[in-house]
Design an enzyme around this catalytic site. Structure first.
Site, PDB file in Angstrom:
ATOM      1  N   ASP A  91       0.850  -1.187   0.000  1.00 10.82           N
ATOM      2  CA  ASP A  91       0.000   0.000   0.000  1.00 10.82           C
ATOM      3  C   ASP A  91       0.889   1.241   0.000  1.00 10.82           C
ATOM      4  OD1 ASP A  91       0.970   0.264   2.548  1.00 10.82           O
ATOM      5  OD2 ASP A  91      -0.915  -0.115   3.563  1.00 10.82           O
ATOM      6  N   ASP A 265      -8.422  -7.223   0.439  1.00 13.68           N
ATOM      7  CA  ASP A 265      -7.466  -7.401   1.534  1.00 13.68           C
ATOM      8  C   ASP A 265      -8.098  -6.924   2.825  1.00 13.68           C
ATOM      9  OD1 ASP A 265      -5.917  -4.768   2.792  1.00 13.68           O
ATOM     10  OD2 ASP A 265      -6.964  -4.367   0.913  1.00 13.68           O
ATOM     11  N   CYS A 303     -13.912 -28.566   6.577  1.00 10.20           N
ATOM     12  CA  CYS A 303     -12.607 -27.963   6.261  1.00 10.20           C
ATOM     13  C   CYS A 303     -11.512 -29.021   6.326  1.00 10.20           C
ATOM     14  CB  CYS A 303     -12.311 -26.826   7.242  1.00 10.20           C
ATOM     15  SG  CYS A 303     -10.724 -26.015   6.964  1.00 10.20           S
ATOM     16  N   CYS A 305      -8.223 -28.230   6.338  1.00 14.35           N
ATOM     17  CA  CYS A 305      -6.953 -27.615   6.725  1.00 14.35           C
ATOM     18  C   CYS A 305      -6.285 -28.403   7.849  1.00 14.35           C
ATOM     19  CB  CYS A 305      -7.148 -26.152   7.128  1.00 14.35           C
ATOM     20  SG  CYS A 305      -7.705 -25.871   8.821  1.00 14.35           S
ATOM     21  N   CYS A 308      -8.097 -28.245  11.316  1.00 15.37           N
ATOM     22  CA  CYS A 308      -9.341 -28.998  11.449  1.00 15.37           C
ATOM     23  C   CYS A 308      -9.103 -30.509  11.391  1.00 15.37           C
ATOM     24  CB  CYS A 308     -10.327 -28.567  10.371  1.00 15.37           C
ATOM     25  SG  CYS A 308     -10.986 -26.899  10.652  1.00 15.37           S
ATOM     26  N   HIS A 333      -6.266 -21.488  10.283  1.00 12.63           N
ATOM     27  CA  HIS A 333      -7.587 -21.933   9.831  1.00 12.63           C
ATOM     28  C   HIS A 333      -8.337 -20.818   9.114  1.00 12.63           C
ATOM     29  CE1 HIS A 333     -11.673 -23.447   9.686  1.00 12.63           C
ATOM     30  NE2 HIS A 333     -12.029 -22.294  10.220  1.00 12.63           N
TER      31      HIS A 333
END
Length: 395
Positions: A91, A265, A303, A305, A308, A333
Site C-alpha cells: 500500500d 485485503d 474444512c 486444513c 481442522c 484456519h
C-alpha cells in the site's frame, strides 16, 4: 505494464480471471492477507503456500520504518528478503497516516504526521511513497491518495478526490520501474456518486495497470457500501483488475465478487483469530466460550486444513485463553477458509454455477432466511435470484 489480465469465466457482472504478475500467476476472485511488516503474524511462508495464499500485502509505512526501504533494496527487494516467491502488493502508506497516527496536516505537498519513533513531524509525499515502493519491489504498488473516511461529509470529500487525481499524476511521474511493478490508482469520492464518477473517469484516462476502490469499510452503512462498489466496477475497464481495499468479511467478498470486483485485503481473518474467533461456513465460531471446553469436534467438519484435521475445539479453547499457539492455529484456519472461499468463487464462475454457489453460501449463513436487505438489493443488481434463500415477508 508488468501484468497480464485474462477473464476466464463470467456470470453477468461476476468474473473469474487469470492475473499474471512478475512473480506469480494468480486466480481471481482473490483475498490477500495483510502482512504489515513482511510477515503474517504466527505463520510461516511454507504454511501460507500450503493453504494457497497467492499475494501478501505489505505496509509501505511500517516497512520503511523497520527495517527500512534502503536495507530491503540492498538485500534484493522484499521477495528475497522475506523468501516469498509468490505475489506481493504494497500500500502507499497514506491510510496509516489517517488511521493509526496523530495526523498533523494534509496539504498539496503531502501528508505531515507525527513520527511514532521520536514524535517529530514527518512528511510523506506521492514521490517518496513511490520511491519507497520501488525499493521494496512488490508486484503491485499503490498510489498515495488523500484518504477520507466515508462517514465524513461536506467539501472535504470533494477536495480529497481531486487531490487524489493530482497526486496520481505525481505518482506516475515518480514511478521508475513500470516494467517490473504495476502502479494501481485508487478511486475516491466518498459516498457521492458524482465524485466517484469523476474520479473513475480521471483514473481510466490515465490507462493504469489496475484500479482500486478506496475509502470504504470505514463505518458507512452496507447499502451505501455495495452501491459504491457496483458503480465503480461498472465504470472501470473490463480488461483490468479491480481491487476493493480493506474488505475481508466473507459475505462482503461474495457480494463484491457478484458485482464484478476481483481482489480484496483485510486484517480481519487474522485479527479476529487473535480474539479467539474462527471463520466457518455458518459465520463465526467463538472458541473462548465455555461451551467449547469439552467439544471434541473440529472447528469446521467441512474444512480440510491442518488445524481442522488435527485439533478439537476443546483443545483450541484451552489455548486461546492463555497461549499464543491458539491464535496461530486460528490464524492458519481462518486464512485457509479465506483461500478456500476465493477458490470456490473462482471455480463456480468458471464452471457456470456461480448463482447456485451464492445461494448455497447464503442459505448456510442465514438458515432462517433472514438475508440482510442490502444483500438482496445487491444481488438484484448482480442478476442473481436469491428469493429461495429469503423468508417470505409478512403481509
Amino acid at each position: 505494464m508488468a501484468l497480464q489480465f485474462e477473464v476466464v469465466g463470467r456470470f453477468n457482472r461476476a468474473r473469474a480471471s487469470k492475473l499474471t504478475l512478475p512473480h506469480y500467476v494468480v486466480q481471481t476472485p482473490m483475498f490477500m492477507p495483510v502482512g504489515t511488516q513482511g510477515t503474517i503474524k504466527g505463520l510461516t511462508n511454507s504454511q501460507l503456500e500450503d493453504i494457497g495464499c497467492q499475494i501478501i500485502l505489505g505496509n509501505t509505512y511500517h516497512l520503511a520504518l523497520r527495517p527500512g526501504a534502503e536495507l530491503i533494496d540492498e538485500l534484493g527487494g522484499l521477495h528475497k528478503f522475506m523468501n516469498w516467491k509468490r505475489g506481493l502488493l504494497t500500500d502507499s502508506g497514506g491510510f496509516q497516516m489517517v488511521s493509526l497516527l496523530h495526523l498533523a496536516d494534509i496539504t498539496e505537498e503531502g501528508v505531515t504526521f507525527q513520527s511514532p519513533v521520536d514524535g517529530k513531524p514527518m512528511l510523506l509525499t506521492p514521490e517518496e511513497s513511490i520511491q519507497i515502493q520501488n525499493k521494496i519491489g512488490a508486484d503491485i504498488i499503490m498510489a498515495l491518495d488523500d484518504v477520507v473516511r466515508t462517514t465524513i461529509t461536506g467539501p472535504r470529500i470533494e477536495e480529497a478526490m481531486y487531490r487524489t487525481l493530482r497526486w496520481m499524476d505525481r505518482c506516475i511521474a515518480a514511478h521508475k520501474r513500470p516494467d517490473a511493478q504495476n502502479l494501481f490508482g485508487i478511486v475516491q469520492g466518498g459516498l457521492d456518486p458524482v465524485l466517484r464518477d469523476i474520479c473513475v473517469r480521471g483514473l481510466v484516462e490515465r490507462n493504469l495497470p489496475g484500479y482500486a476502490i478506496g475509502g470504504l469499510a470505514g463505518g458507512e452503512d452496507k447499502d451505501s457500501f455495495w452501491r459504491v462498489v457496483a458503480q465503480c466496477t461498472a465504470a472501470l475497464p473490463e480488461d483490468k483488475p479491480r481491487y476493493v481495499m480493506g474488505v475481508g468479511y466473507p459475505l462482503d467478498i461474495v457480494v463484491c465478487s457478484a458485482l464484478g470486483a476481483d481482489m480484496y485485503d483485510c486484517v480481519y481473518p487474522t485479527r479476529t483469530a487473535r480474539f479467539g474467533t474462527a471463520l466457518v461456513p455458518e459465520g463465526v465460531l467463538k472458541l473462548k466460550h465455555n461451551a467449547m471446553a469439552s467439544d471434541e469436534r473440529p472447528i469446521d467438519s467441512t474444512c480440510s486444513c491442518m488445524v481442522c484435521k488435527n485439533y478439537t475445539r476443546a483443545y483450541i479453547h484451552s489455548l486461546v485463553t492463555r497461549d499464543a499457539m491458539g491464535s496461530q492455529l486460528l490464524s492458519y484456519h481462518n486464512l485457509s477458509y479465506m483461500m478456500r472461499l476465493s477458490k470456490d468463487l473462482h471455480m463456480s464462475i468458471v464452471e457456470g454455477r456461480f448463482p447456485e454457489y451464492v445461494r448455497g453460501f447464503l442459505r448456510t449463513q442465514f438458515p432462517k432466511g433472514d438475508v440482510p436487505q442490502w444483500v438482496c438489493n445487491a444481488m438484484e443488481v448482480a442478476g442473481i435470484d436469491i428469493s429461495s434463500c429469503c423468508a417470505p415477508v409478512p403481509v
